[in-house]
Design a protein around this motif. Structure first.
Motif, short mmCIF file in Angstrom:
data_model
loop_
_atom_site.label_atom_id
_atom_site.label_comp_id
_atom_site.label_asym_id
_atom_site.label_seq_id
_atom_site.Cartn_x
_atom_site.Cartn_y
_atom_site.Cartn_z
N UNK A 58 118.74 10.39 -4.66
CA UNK A 58 119.88 9.50 -4.39
C UNK A 58 119.64 8.71 -3.11
N UNK A 59 120.44 7.69 -2.95
CA UNK A 59 120.48 6.92 -1.71
C UNK A 59 121.84 7.11 -1.07
N UNK A 60 121.86 7.21 0.23
CA UNK A 60 123.11 7.23 0.99
C UNK A 60 123.08 6.01 1.89
N UNK A 61 124.13 5.22 1.83
CA UNK A 61 124.23 4.02 2.66
C UNK A 61 124.64 4.44 4.07
N UNK A 62 123.90 3.97 5.05
CA UNK A 62 124.23 4.25 6.46
C UNK A 62 124.48 2.92 7.15
N UNK A 63 125.68 2.78 7.69
CA UNK A 63 126.05 1.57 8.44
C UNK A 63 126.31 1.99 9.87
N UNK A 64 125.61 1.33 10.78
CA UNK A 64 125.81 1.62 12.20
C UNK A 64 126.41 0.38 12.85
N UNK A 65 127.61 0.54 13.36
CA UNK A 65 128.31 -0.55 14.02
C UNK A 65 128.15 -0.33 15.52
N UNK A 66 127.59 -1.32 16.19
CA UNK A 66 127.33 -1.21 17.62
C UNK A 66 128.02 -2.34 18.33
N UNK A 67 128.89 -2.03 19.25
CA UNK A 67 129.68 -3.04 19.93
C UNK A 67 129.53 -2.87 21.43
N UNK A 68 129.22 -3.93 22.09
CA UNK A 68 129.16 -3.95 23.55
C UNK A 68 130.30 -4.81 24.07
N UNK A 69 130.94 -4.37 25.12
CA UNK A 69 132.02 -5.14 25.73
C UNK A 69 131.50 -6.40 26.40
N UNK A 70 130.29 -6.31 26.98
CA UNK A 70 129.69 -7.48 27.62
C UNK A 70 128.18 -7.31 27.59
#
Length: 82
Positions: A58-70
């Motif tokens: 199987x495949x597992x979808x991995x989403x990494x959301x990376x947010x910097x304030x500045x």
């Protein structure tokens, strides 16, 4: 696992366990990623997830959301609190 804040260490261990057991998708959101015991736990969990999903075919979808304030936070990882 030694950690200055035992509750935080427990949270990271629990997150790692959830990642390894994922069946379909993971969404990991963070605004900070630095070499640490916590980031190593997450990295190891993602590798183990990949191995297990492959064994199941199987495949597992991995989403990494990376947010910097500045943009400055890219080079300066600490905040001074007074």
């Amino acid at each position: 696992m030694s950690h200055r804040f035992p509750a935080i260490a427990l949270i990271h261990a629990l997150k790692s366990n959830l990642i390894v057991r994922a069946k379909h998708e993971i969404v990991l959101a963070t605004n900070f990623w630095k070499e640490s015991r916590a980031s190593q736990l997450i990295t190891d969990a993602l590798r183990e997830l990949s191995k297990r999903a492959g064994q199941r075919g199987q495949n597992v979808v991995v989403k990494i959301l990376f947010d910097r304030g500045s943009v400055k936070q890219v080079w300066s990882h600490t905040t001074n609190h007074k």
